[in-house]
Motif scaffolding. Structure first.
Motif, short mmCIF file in Angstrom:
data_model
loop_
_atom_site.label_atom_id
_atom_site.label_comp_id
_atom_site.label_asym_id
_atom_site.label_seq_id
_atom_site.Cartn_x
_atom_site.Cartn_y
_atom_site.Cartn_z
N HIS A 68 46.58 32.99 50.07
CA HIS A 68 46.18 34.34 50.46
C HIS A 68 45.23 34.94 49.44
N LEU A 69 45.55 34.81 48.17
CA LEU A 69 44.68 35.37 47.13
C LEU A 69 43.33 34.67 47.12
N GLU A 70 43.32 33.37 47.30
CA GLU A 70 42.06 32.63 47.35
C GLU A 70 41.22 33.08 48.54
N ARG A 71 41.88 33.31 49.67
CA ARG A 71 41.16 33.72 50.88
C ARG A 71 40.49 35.09 50.72
N ILE A 72 41.11 36.00 49.99
CA ILE A 72 40.51 37.34 49.82
C ILE A 72 39.67 37.43 48.55
N GLY A 73 39.51 36.31 47.84
CA GLY A 73 38.63 36.30 46.67
C GLY A 73 39.23 36.89 45.42
N ARG A 74 40.56 36.82 45.29
CA ARG A 74 41.23 37.33 44.09
C ARG A 74 41.85 36.16 43.33
N PRO A 75 41.85 36.24 41.99
CA PRO A 75 42.44 35.16 41.20
C PRO A 75 43.97 35.20 41.26
N ALA A 76 44.60 34.10 40.90
CA ALA A 76 46.06 34.06 40.88
C ALA A 76 46.62 35.12 39.93
N GLN A 77 45.86 35.44 38.87
CA GLN A 77 46.34 36.43 37.89
C GLN A 77 46.40 37.85 38.46
N ALA A 78 45.84 38.06 39.67
CA ALA A 78 45.95 39.38 40.31
C ALA A 78 47.33 39.61 40.90
N PHE A 79 48.11 38.55 41.06
CA PHE A 79 49.49 38.63 41.55
C PHE A 79 50.30 39.46 40.56
N CYS A 80 50.98 40.51 41.05
CA CYS A 80 51.66 41.41 40.11
C CYS A 80 53.07 41.80 40.54
N GLY A 81 53.52 41.36 41.72
CA GLY A 81 54.85 41.75 42.16
C GLY A 81 55.41 40.80 43.19
N ILE A 103 66.87 42.02 23.03
CA ILE A 103 66.68 43.46 23.07
C ILE A 103 65.38 43.74 22.35
N MET A 104 64.48 44.42 23.02
CA MET A 104 63.13 44.58 22.51
C MET A 104 62.86 46.04 22.16
N SER A 105 61.99 46.25 21.19
CA SER A 105 61.61 47.60 20.83
C SER A 105 60.16 47.61 20.38
N ALA A 106 59.57 48.79 20.44
CA ALA A 106 58.20 49.00 19.95
C ALA A 106 57.22 48.01 20.57
N LEU A 107 57.29 47.82 21.89
CA LEU A 107 56.39 46.90 22.56
C LEU A 107 55.17 47.63 23.10
N HIS A 108 54.03 46.94 23.10
CA HIS A 108 52.81 47.54 23.60
C HIS A 108 52.51 47.05 25.01
N MET A 109 51.61 47.75 25.67
CA MET A 109 51.15 47.30 26.99
C MET A 109 50.32 46.04 26.81
N ILE A 110 50.59 45.05 27.64
CA ILE A 110 49.85 43.79 27.61
C ILE A 110 48.69 43.88 28.59
N GLU A 111 47.54 43.45 28.16
CA GLU A 111 46.35 43.44 29.01
C GLU A 111 46.28 42.15 29.82
N ASN A 112 46.24 42.25 31.11
CA ASN A 112 45.97 41.10 31.98
C ASN A 112 44.56 41.32 32.53
N ARG A 113 43.57 40.96 31.74
CA ARG A 113 42.19 41.24 32.14
C ARG A 113 41.76 40.48 33.39
N PRO A 114 42.07 39.18 33.54
CA PRO A 114 41.67 38.50 34.78
C PRO A 114 42.29 39.10 36.03
N GLY A 115 43.51 39.64 35.89
CA GLY A 115 44.20 40.23 37.04
C GLY A 115 43.95 41.70 37.21
N ASN A 116 43.26 42.32 36.25
CA ASN A 116 42.89 43.74 36.33
C ASN A 116 44.10 44.68 36.36
N TYR A 117 45.07 44.40 35.47
CA TYR A 117 46.17 45.35 35.31
C TYR A 117 46.80 45.22 33.93
#
Length: 267
Positions: free
Chosen positions: A72-85, A16-30
């Motif tokens: 698919h991500l490699e073909r469109i020029g996006r890193p694996a870290q762009a995967f988000c869902g 059970i977690m509390s007081a968590l911050h947003m995590i930056e995924n800079r390579p994936g841009n989210y």
């Protein structure tokens, strides 16, 4: 970095977690609102980026889907870290013990793609047990990733929310009476609404809502239940005859904001 205060447990029932911050995924841009080891609560693309959702014309078994997503991500020029869902369909609901075993290779894949942040997943996820024509093995039907935005407007993803409480137990456990089904549904609506609020959004910002259930939910469209989400109902709700992935769950709810949605052949 924004700070959000909330209590949340993942299906493993071990945190059970509390007081968590947003995590930056800079390579994936989210940015990621943490939720647990198996899935995050939600993600927001960085400024100038948006989420693309891809439906697979033919579903792929999970291991094959990993390779397809990577290519698919490699073909469109996006890193694996762009995967988000990722949206999966499982043959049947799992026990909690089965759930723990099921997740181990998934964690390994996320680590390979550098999408585990300490003990927290950086990817939104849903696992749905279809009541009609389920796949023979766990399969991927849809996945999402970030790309540079083509127009103005915010997109976001949330993980699917099942009727599983913060204690790891199903709401109204063992009960599928009309009153219990309303209680289960109300819980998912409230929890998704709370997650939207933590991300800085409201129901009005969602472009797509999906509901999964098998047993009837009386007064589903009335103000006490789905009617409470307001104007997004004008666009309809995707309704599936299905259950959450954990045995005992009966209702799951999803919400997202998407501007680009593709259907992609897998062969």
């Amino acid at each position: 970095m924004a700070i959000f205060f909330f209590d949340q447990s993942d299906f493993l029932g071990n945190r059970i977690m509390s007081a968590l911050h947003m995590i930056e995924n800079r390579p994936g841009n989210y940015k990621i609102l943490p939720g647990g080891a198996a899935y995050c609560s939600g993600i927001i693309p960085d400024e100038g980026f948006e989420v693309v959702r891809v439906q697979l014309q033919s579903w792929l078994p999970l291991e094959e889907a990993y390779r397809f997503i990577e290519a698919h991500l490699e073909r469109i020029g996006r890193p694996a870290q762009a995967f988000c869902g990722i949206e999966m369909r499982v043959p049947a609901p799992l026990t909690f013990n089965d759930w723990s075993t099921f997740n181990l290779p998934y964690f390994e894949q996320l680590r390979k793609w550098e999408l585990m942040f300490g003990d927290y997943s950086g990817v939104c996820r849903s696992n749905i047990a279809l009541a009609l024509y389920p796949p023979a093995k766990t399969s991927v039907c849809t996945f999402s990733y970030t790309v540079p935005a083509v127009s103005k407007g915010q997109t976001f993803l949330l993980s699917g929310q099942a009727d599983i409480g913060a204690n790891g137990k199903p709401i109204a456990d063992g009960d599928t009476s009309p009153a219990a089904m309303r209680q289960r549904t109300r819980y998912t609506i409230d929890t998704v609404g709370d997650t939207l609020n933590k991300l800085g959004f409201a129901w009005k910002d969602a472009t797509q809502i999906a509901l999964f259930h098998v047993h009837d939910i009386p007064d589903l469209w009335e103000p006490a239940l789905l009617g409470a989400v307001g104007t997004p109902i004008r666009g309809g709700v995707l309704v599936y005859r299905a259950r959450p992935p954990i045995a005992g769950g009966e209702v799951e709810l999803e919400a997202r904001a998407i501007r680009q949605e593709l259907v992609v052949a897998t062969d």
